[in-house]
Design an enzyme around this catalytic site. Structure first.
Site, PDB file in Angstrom:
ATOM      1  N   MET A 116       0.799  -1.222   0.000  1.00  0.00           N
ATOM      2  CA  MET A 116       0.000   0.000   0.000  1.00  0.00           C
ATOM      3  C   MET A 116       0.839   1.284   0.000  1.00  0.00           C
ATOM      4  SD  MET A 116      -2.843  -1.511  -0.307  1.00  0.00           S
ATOM      5  CE  MET A 116      -4.165  -0.327  -0.082  1.00  0.00           C
TER       6      MET A 116
ATOM      7  N   ILE B 283       2.744   3.987  -2.573  1.00  0.00           N
ATOM      8  CA  ILE B 283       2.907   4.376  -3.975  1.00  0.00           C
ATOM      9  C   ILE B 283       4.396   4.424  -4.288  1.00  0.00           C
ATOM     10  CG2 ILE B 283       2.614   6.282  -5.604  1.00  0.00           C
ATOM     11  CD1 ILE B 283      -0.102   6.793  -4.280  1.00  0.00           C
TER      12      ILE B 283
ATOM     13  N   ASN C  66       0.903  -6.225 -10.156  1.00  0.00           N
ATOM     14  CA  ASN C  66       0.104  -5.774  -9.007  1.00  0.00           C
ATOM     15  C   ASN C  66      -1.283  -6.364  -9.130  1.00  0.00           C
ATOM     16  OD1 ASN C  66      -0.658  -4.183  -6.692  1.00  0.00           O
ATOM     17  ND2 ASN C  66      -1.725  -2.794  -8.108  1.00  0.00           N
TER      18      ASN C  66
ATOM     19  N   HIS D 162      -5.190  -5.503  -8.114  1.00  0.00           N
ATOM     20  CA  HIS D 162      -6.012  -4.360  -7.714  1.00  0.00           C
ATOM     21  C   HIS D 162      -7.467  -4.811  -7.629  1.00  0.00           C
ATOM     22  CE1 HIS D 162      -7.139  -0.200  -7.218  1.00  0.00           C
ATOM     23  NE2 HIS D 162      -8.102  -0.389  -8.102  1.00  0.00           N
TER      24      HIS D 162
ATOM     25  N   SER E 216      -8.245  -7.181 -10.820  1.00  0.00           N
ATOM     26  CA  SER E 216      -7.392  -7.167 -12.005  1.00  0.00           C
ATOM     27  C   SER E 216      -5.951  -7.366 -11.577  1.00  0.00           C
ATOM     28  CB  SER E 216      -7.488  -5.813 -12.728  1.00  0.00           C
ATOM     29  OG  SER E 216      -8.828  -5.457 -13.003  1.00  0.00           O
TER      30      SER E 216
ATOM     31  N   GLU F   4       1.917   5.000 -14.316  1.00  0.00           N
ATOM     32  CA  GLU F   4       0.547   5.467 -14.099  1.00  0.00           C
ATOM     33  C   GLU F   4      -0.123   4.581 -13.046  1.00  0.00           C
ATOM     34  OE1 GLU F   4      -3.464   6.215 -16.774  1.00  0.00           O
ATOM     35  OE2 GLU F   4      -1.692   5.341 -17.691  1.00  0.00           O
TER      36      GLU F   4
ATOM     37  N   ASP G  80      -2.190   2.188 -11.085  1.00  0.00           N
ATOM     38  CA  ASP G  80      -3.192   1.188 -11.470  1.00  0.00           C
ATOM     39  C   ASP G  80      -3.535   1.276 -12.964  1.00  0.00           C
ATOM     40  OD1 ASP G  80      -3.317   0.362  -8.787  1.00  0.00           O
ATOM     41  OD2 ASP G  80      -4.871   1.828  -8.332  1.00  0.00           O
TER      42      ASP G  80
HETATM   43  C1  GAR Z   1      -6.273  -7.128  -1.589  1.00  0.00           C
HETATM   44  O1  GAR Z   1      -7.671  -7.056  -1.695  1.00  0.00           O
HETATM   45  C2  GAR Z   1      -5.619  -6.365  -2.719  1.00  0.00           C
HETATM   46  O2  GAR Z   1      -6.316  -6.460  -3.929  1.00  0.00           O
HETATM   47  C3  GAR Z   1      -5.651  -4.958  -2.176  1.00  0.00           C
HETATM   48  O3  GAR Z   1      -5.322  -5.093  -0.824  1.00  0.00           O
HETATM   49  C4  GAR Z   1      -5.776  -6.359  -0.357  1.00  0.00           C
HETATM   50  C5  GAR Z   1      -4.625  -7.064   0.327  1.00  0.00           C
HETATM   51  O4  GAR Z   1      -5.044  -8.235   0.980  1.00  0.00           O
HETATM   52  N1  GAR Z   1      -4.720  -4.134  -2.876  1.00  0.00           N
HETATM   53  C6  GAR Z   1      -4.922  -2.831  -3.111  1.00  0.00           C
HETATM   54  O5  GAR Z   1      -5.907  -2.236  -2.723  1.00  0.00           O
HETATM   55  C7  GAR Z   1      -3.813  -2.157  -3.878  1.00  0.00           C
HETATM   56  N2  GAR Z   1      -4.174  -0.804  -4.202  1.00  0.00           N
HETATM   57  P1  GAR Z   1      -3.997  -9.349   1.407  1.00  0.00           P
HETATM   58  O6  GAR Z   1      -2.909  -8.645   2.237  1.00  0.00           O
HETATM   59  O7  GAR Z   1      -4.791 -10.305   2.249  1.00  0.00           O
HETATM   60  O8  GAR Z   1      -3.450  -9.974   0.172  1.00  0.00           O
END
Ligand code: GAR
Length: 200
Positions: A90, A92, A107, A109, A136, A143, A145
């Site tokens: 999380m 950037i 990544n 998302h 995705s 850029e 996501d």
């Molecule tokens: C997941 O849902 C992932 O898609 C999201 O964080 C969560 C992590 O869960 N990622 C984002 O929002 C990236 N911008 P996890 O630690 O249990 O894998």
């Protein structure tokens, strides 16, 4: 055999799904789980699976992203990965870091990109009255996501869904989608993966 580093910030459920997929004839193996939070629950899960871990706490670096990323790069250099998987990471990343790993960094998302880049994706999909949501996997470019999409999984948005119930339904698909994309990517196959949670 490709070497994969997985970057996390939290519980690491996608990291676990990726790590557990890299067995047998899979063309890759996990070589490092790296977190910006020393307290991230995923670090313990990685250790329990015998995967080397490292943490670079972003907080002491304040606004100095370049210095934080230099510390990340130092940990990555030790593990010498071929591929980076951001899995709930999380922070950037700066254009310099992205350029260094471009073409080698994925990544996941939690939205059907190009819809809902950034945060609060599930609440935004419900608010918009969408019939479907999903996740995705994309290559990371400068850029946010916005890189080429290598796979998507869809789920229905059901009456009464909250951001939490929808997130849980999407997360189940994340755990299927990300390993499926990585398996192809590690074999230099960028054919998009398409999963439909309504029919599986
Ligand atoms: C997941 O849902 C992932 O898609 C999201 O964080 C969560 C992590 O869960 N990622 C984002 O929002 C990236 N911008 P996890 O630690 O249990 O894998």
């Amino acid at each position: 055999m490709k070497r994969v580093a997985i970057l996390i910030s939290g519980g690491g459920s996608n990291m676990v799904a990726l790590a557990e997929s890299m067995v047998g004839d899979h063309p890759a193996r996990p070589v490092l789980v790296l977190s910006n939070d020393p307290g991230a629950g995923g670090l313990e899960k990685a250790r329990a699976r015998g995967i080397p871990t490292a943490a670079v706490d972003h907080r002491p670096f304040g606004k100095d992203r370049a210095a934080f990323e230099a510390a990340l790069q130092a940990e990555l250099a030790k593990a010498a990965p071929d591929i980076l998987c951001l899995a709930g990471f999380m922070r950037i990343l700066t254009p310099g870091f992205v350029a260094h790993w471009e073409g080698r960094m994925l990544n996941i998302h939690p939205s059907l990109l190009p819809k809902y880049r950034g945060l609060n994706t599930h609440a935004r999909a419900i608010e918009a009255g969408d019939a479907q949501a999903g996740c995705s996997v994309h290559e990371v470019t400068a850029e946010l996501d916005g890189g080429p999409v290598l796979g998507q999984a869809r789920v229905p948005i059901l009456p009464g869904d909250t951001a939490e119930t929808l997130a849980a339904r999407v997360l189940e698909m994340e755990h299927r989608l990300y390993p499926a994309v990585l398996r192809r990517y590690a074999a230099d196959d960028k054919t998009p993966v398409v999963l439909d949670g309504a029919n599986s």
